[in-house]
Write a protein that holds these residues in place. Sequence first.
Motif, PDB file in Angstrom:
ATOM      1  N   TRP A   1     -16.331  -5.367  -6.203  1.00 45.18           N
ATOM      2  CA  TRP A   1     -16.225  -5.948  -4.862  1.00 45.18           C
ATOM      3  C   TRP A   1     -15.346  -5.035  -4.008  1.00 45.18           C
ATOM      4  CZ3 TRP A   1     -14.895 -11.816  -6.112  1.00 45.18           C
ATOM      5  CH2 TRP A   1     -16.008 -12.404  -6.720  1.00 45.18           C
ATOM      6  N   PRO A   2     -15.743  -4.750  -2.766  1.00 41.28           N
ATOM      7  CA  PRO A   2     -14.959  -3.807  -1.960  1.00 41.28           C
ATOM      8  C   PRO A   2     -13.613  -4.372  -1.522  1.00 41.28           C
ATOM      9  CG  PRO A   2     -16.771  -4.711  -0.666  1.00 41.28           C
ATOM     10  CD  PRO A   2     -16.949  -5.230  -2.075  1.00 41.28           C
ATOM     11  N   LEU A   3     -12.637  -3.496  -1.496  1.00 32.85           N
ATOM     12  CA  LEU A   3     -11.347  -3.808  -0.873  1.00 32.85           C
ATOM     13  C   LEU A   3     -11.545  -3.616   0.624  1.00 32.85           C
ATOM     14  CD1 LEU A   3      -8.264  -4.319  -1.031  1.00 32.85           C
ATOM     15  CD2 LEU A   3      -7.963  -1.903  -1.542  1.00 32.85           C
ATOM     16  N   GLY A   4     -10.961  -4.502   1.412  1.00 31.81           N
ATOM     17  CA  GLY A   4     -11.305  -4.505   2.836  1.00 31.81           C
ATOM     18  C   GLY A   4     -10.575  -3.494   3.703  1.00 31.81           C
TER      19      GLY A   4
ATOM     20  N   LEU B   1     -16.024 -15.583  -1.795  1.00 28.08           N
ATOM     21  CA  LEU B   1     -14.844 -15.147  -2.539  1.00 28.08           C
ATOM     22  C   LEU B   1     -14.581 -13.642  -2.422  1.00 28.08           C
ATOM     23  CD1 LEU B   1     -12.910 -17.024  -3.920  1.00 28.08           C
ATOM     24  CD2 LEU B   1     -14.145 -16.703  -6.069  1.00 28.08           C
ATOM     25  N   PRO B   2     -15.601 -12.784  -2.418  1.00 27.02           N
ATOM     26  CA  PRO B   2     -15.302 -11.348  -2.273  1.00 27.02           C
ATOM     27  C   PRO B   2     -14.541 -11.053  -0.982  1.00 27.02           C
ATOM     28  CG  PRO B   2     -17.568 -11.647  -3.026  1.00 27.02           C
ATOM     29  CD  PRO B   2     -17.045 -13.019  -2.675  1.00 27.02           C
ATOM     30  N   GLU B   3     -14.939 -11.696   0.104  1.00 25.43           N
ATOM     31  CA  GLU B   3     -14.233 -11.456   1.373  1.00 25.43           C
ATOM     32  C   GLU B   3     -12.823 -12.029   1.341  1.00 25.43           C
ATOM     33  OE1 GLU B   3     -17.020 -12.286   4.983  1.00 25.43           O
ATOM     34  OE2 GLU B   3     -18.057 -12.842   3.125  1.00 25.43           O
ATOM     35  N   PHE B   4     -12.706 -13.235   0.757  1.00 31.35           N
ATOM     36  CA  PHE B   4     -11.378 -13.835   0.661  1.00 31.35           C
ATOM     37  C   PHE B   4     -10.435 -12.922  -0.118  1.00 31.35           C
ATOM     38  CE2 PHE B   4      -8.269 -15.992  -1.942  1.00 31.35           C
ATOM     39  CZ  PHE B   4      -7.502 -16.629  -0.978  1.00 31.35           C
ATOM     40  N   LEU B   5     -10.898 -12.444  -1.281  1.00 30.76           N
ATOM     41  CA  LEU B   5     -10.011 -11.631  -2.140  1.00 30.76           C
ATOM     42  C   LEU B   5      -9.674 -10.292  -1.494  1.00 30.76           C
ATOM     43  CD1 LEU B   5     -11.239 -12.218  -5.796  1.00 30.76           C
ATOM     44  CD2 LEU B   5      -9.094 -12.976  -4.756  1.00 30.76           C
TER      45      LEU B   5
ATOM     46  N   ARG C   1      -1.669  -5.114  -6.631  1.00 27.77           N
ATOM     47  CA  ARG C   1      -2.377  -4.388  -7.698  1.00 27.77           C
ATOM     48  C   ARG C   1      -3.241  -5.330  -8.526  1.00 27.77           C
ATOM     49  NH1 ARG C   1       1.913  -0.954 -10.909  1.00 27.77           N
ATOM     50  NH2 ARG C   1       0.065   0.194 -11.614  1.00 27.77           N
ATOM     51  N   ARG C   2      -2.741  -6.542  -8.704  1.00 23.94           N
ATOM     52  CA  ARG C   2      -3.499  -7.508  -9.504  1.00 23.94           C
ATOM     53  C   ARG C   2      -4.797  -7.915  -8.790  1.00 23.94           C
ATOM     54  NH1 ARG C   2      -0.832 -13.130 -11.754  1.00 23.94           N
ATOM     55  NH2 ARG C   2      -2.775 -13.973 -12.598  1.00 23.94           N
ATOM     56  N   VAL C   3      -4.717  -8.153  -7.482  1.00 22.62           N
ATOM     57  CA  VAL C   3      -5.922  -8.514  -6.721  1.00 22.62           C
ATOM     58  C   VAL C   3      -6.879  -7.317  -6.686  1.00 22.62           C
ATOM     59  CG1 VAL C   3      -6.819  -9.379  -4.542  1.00 22.62           C
ATOM     60  CG2 VAL C   3      -4.573 -10.144  -5.334  1.00 22.62           C
ATOM     61  N   VAL C   4      -6.336  -6.122  -6.469  1.00 21.57           N
ATOM     62  CA  VAL C   4      -7.178  -4.919  -6.437  1.00 21.57           C
ATOM     63  C   VAL C   4      -7.898  -4.735  -7.777  1.00 21.57           C
ATOM     64  CG1 VAL C   4      -7.104  -2.387  -6.370  1.00 21.57           C
ATOM     65  CG2 VAL C   4      -5.881  -3.713  -4.637  1.00 21.57           C
TER      66      VAL C   4
ATOM     67  N   ASP D   1      -9.400  -9.716   1.660  1.00 23.84           N
ATOM     68  CA  ASP D   1      -8.392 -10.009   2.673  1.00 23.84           C
ATOM     69  C   ASP D   1      -7.046 -10.326   2.026  1.00 23.84           C
ATOM     70  OD1 ASP D   1      -7.845 -10.702   5.608  1.00 23.84           O
ATOM     71  OD2 ASP D   1      -7.129 -12.480   4.527  1.00 23.84           O
ATOM     72  N   HIS D   2      -7.103 -11.049   0.932  1.00 24.76           N
ATOM     73  CA  HIS D   2      -5.887 -11.414   0.190  1.00 24.76           C
ATOM     74  C   HIS D   2      -5.130 -10.160  -0.246  1.00 24.76           C
ATOM     75  CE1 HIS D   2      -4.170 -13.606  -3.609  1.00 24.76           C
ATOM     76  NE2 HIS D   2      -3.240 -13.086  -2.857  1.00 24.76           N
ATOM     77  N   ALA D   3      -5.873  -9.168  -0.747  1.00 24.80           N
ATOM     78  CA  ALA D   3      -5.218  -7.919  -1.181  1.00 24.80           C
ATOM     79  C   ALA D   3      -4.434  -7.312  -0.014  1.00 24.80           C
ATOM     80  CB  ALA D   3      -6.259  -6.928  -1.701  1.00 24.80           C
ATOM     81  N   VAL D   4      -5.057  -7.268   1.146  1.00 24.31           N
ATOM     82  CA  VAL D   4      -4.381  -6.663   2.302  1.00 24.31           C
ATOM     83  C   VAL D   4      -3.145  -7.488   2.681  1.00 24.31           C
ATOM     84  CG1 VAL D   4      -4.642  -5.840   4.664  1.00 24.31           C
ATOM     85  CG2 VAL D   4      -6.552  -5.676   3.090  1.00 24.31           C
ATOM     86  N   CYS D   5      -3.253  -8.800   2.574  1.00 26.78           N
ATOM     87  CA  CYS D   5      -2.072  -9.639   2.866  1.00 26.78           C
ATOM     88  C   CYS D   5      -0.899  -9.274   1.956  1.00 26.78           C
ATOM     89  CB  CYS D   5      -2.401 -11.121   2.661  1.00 26.78           C
ATOM     90  SG  CYS D   5      -3.471 -11.821   3.916  1.00 26.78           S
ATOM     91  N   GLU D   6      -1.182  -9.080   0.682  1.00 26.44           N
ATOM     92  CA  GLU D   6      -0.107  -8.739  -0.258  1.00 26.44           C
ATOM     93  C   GLU D   6       0.503  -7.385   0.109  1.00 26.44           C
ATOM     94  OE1 GLU D   6       1.072 -10.759  -2.386  1.00 26.44           O
ATOM     95  OE2 GLU D   6      -0.500 -12.199  -2.848  1.00 26.44           O
ATOM     96  N   GLN D   7      -0.366  -6.436   0.469  1.00 28.16           N
ATOM     97  CA  GLN D   7       0.115  -5.110   0.852  1.00 28.16           C
ATOM     98  C   GLN D   7       0.993  -5.210   2.107  1.00 28.16           C
ATOM     99  OE1 GLN D   7      -2.190  -3.236   3.434  1.00 28.16           O
ATOM    100  NE2 GLN D   7      -1.655  -1.107   2.986  1.00 28.16           N
ATOM    101  N   GLN D   8       0.534  -6.007   3.073  1.00 31.93           N
ATOM    102  CA  GLN D   8       1.266  -6.131   4.332  1.00 31.93           C
ATOM    103  C   GLN D   8       2.625  -6.805   4.132  1.00 31.93           C
ATOM    104  OE1 GLN D   8       0.170  -5.294   7.621  1.00 31.93           O
ATOM    105  NE2 GLN D   8      -1.427  -4.105   6.662  1.00 31.93           N
ATOM    106  N   VAL D   9       2.667  -7.818   3.288  1.00 31.10           N
ATOM    107  CA  VAL D   9       3.937  -8.526   3.123  1.00 31.10           C
ATOM    108  C   VAL D   9       4.909  -7.666   2.316  1.00 31.10           C
ATOM    109  CG1 VAL D   9       3.493  -9.932   1.065  1.00 31.10           C
ATOM    110  CG2 VAL D   9       4.873 -10.871   2.910  1.00 31.10           C
ATOM    111  N   ALA D  10       4.385  -6.831   1.415  1.00 33.19           N
ATOM    112  CA  ALA D  10       5.250  -5.873   0.718  1.00 33.19           C
ATOM    113  C   ALA D  10       5.880  -4.917   1.731  1.00 33.19           C
ATOM    114  CB  ALA D  10       4.457  -5.093  -0.331  1.00 33.19           C
ATOM    115  N   MET D  11       5.071  -4.447   2.676  1.00 34.53           N
ATOM    116  CA  MET D  11       5.597  -3.537   3.700  1.00 34.53           C
ATOM    117  C   MET D  11       6.593  -4.272   4.596  1.00 34.53           C
ATOM    118  SD  MET D  11       2.401  -1.033   4.617  1.00 34.53           S
ATOM    119  CE  MET D  11       3.457   0.149   5.431  1.00 34.53           C
ATOM    120  N   TYR D  12       6.319  -5.525   4.870  1.00 39.68           N
ATOM    121  CA  TYR D  12       7.260  -6.293   5.705  1.00 39.68           C
ATOM    122  C   TYR D  12       8.615  -6.421   5.001  1.00 39.68           C
ATOM    123  CZ  TYR D  12       9.113  -9.794   8.869  1.00 39.68           C
ATOM    124  OH  TYR D  12       9.898 -10.450   9.778  1.00 39.68           O
TER     125      TYR D  12
END
Lengths: 218, 218
Positions: free
Chosen positions: A104-107, A46-50, A93-96, A52-63
């Motif tokens: 747990w580290p942000l990736g 789960l730490p790795e999933f989350l 922000r919620r995932v972070v 990665d999930h945070a980065v997905c949210e950041q990327q889709v916001a930028m998209y």
Amino acid sequence: MIPPVKRPDGPEGQPTELKSYDEVYAELPLLHPTPRSWAELAASRLPEFLADHAVCEQQVAMYGLSLAGYYPDDAELVERAAALAAEEVQHFRRVVAILTKRGWPLGGRRKNVWAQSLRARIVLGREPMTKVDRLLFGALVEARSCERFTRLLEEIDDPEVVHLLADLGPAERRHWEMFYRLAGRNTDEQVLAARFQGWREFEADLARGLGTSPAVHG
Amino acid sequence: MIPPVKRPDGPEGQPTELKSYDEVYAELPLLHPTPRSWAELAASRLPEFLADHAVCEQQVAMYGLSLAGYYPDDAELVERAAALAAEEVQHFRRVVAILTKRGWPLGGRRKNVWAQSLRARIVLGREPMTKVDRLLFGALVEARSCERFTRLLEEIDDPEVVHLLADLGPAERRHWEMFYRLAGRNTDEQVLAARFQGWREFEADLARGLGTSPAVHG
């Protein structure tokens, strides 16, 4: 059979009986279901999933912000894409916040082969079809994310993460439908469906080779 | 002398007696004041100013998200940059709403020579100083925007735009202070001040050559 998860009460909505994976999948435009083995893997890491999930949210916001920048003359697209970006920033922000609270580290940035391969299929410089492709790409990103979250919900019992994914899955569903609707505004329904079919098949081919890492699209 | 503008009531805060340009400028790290002639020009070409302003908000939101992506291990920076991005996305939507309501076109991507030249001064690959430079760049973008909005407020009487800029000027001031504070967390105060001095002089040199187009940084 795993029963539908009962979503806990939360700020983003009333408690709702969640739909089962099969019900959700049936309403998505995907042609390849993620195997349950992926969800078992992601649940166990789960730490790795989350992260990665945070980065997905950041990327889709930028998209979303990029889309608004590409098509300034399309007022509806600009407002919808900006509203999506606003929502995805809050998801980020919620995932972070969950990661930080748990130590747990942000990736950070990482290779998302699925998203990169999919995005590379957008043919640039062929307006108005480039815009349609950009929107269909967005639709598939959101649809697959919705599917993965729903799959993972079957395998986890961490209340905070269940709550998170139970909120975000429906948001992703709204988003894929929005992207698809925007793509269809000036395109004949049959032409759009045919073009989307090509995208769906391409995405399914990519997805068939995946499911072996705990990332959202891994 | 133009008296301080009385800010109308609004959703972002209580009505406040706005500070004069001179008071605001004295608290900013800028070394070259924008001539009043720029504000007269921008006031006479408000549709162009606002279209450019919208893009600035979109760009700075993307910059905030990029920063969060560059430094995933810096939890404070990630949360601050994400909060900034969330705020700037809402500013973007607010400016877009004004443009749309008035039938004024949104401009889309354009060359911002000032921002490009400034950003090109960030020396990449020299951490931890690259991070410091990225934050000092952010500080100057926000400081100059605050200064320009305050300058323009002296020249316009369009209530909706006065209201907008009167809200956003103080937000930009908060942001430059935040960027500067983040830059100084692990850097000796004197070293930071000396490094910032180089940035300030560089920015002032750029600004001296500008003031001749109605863009926010033009």
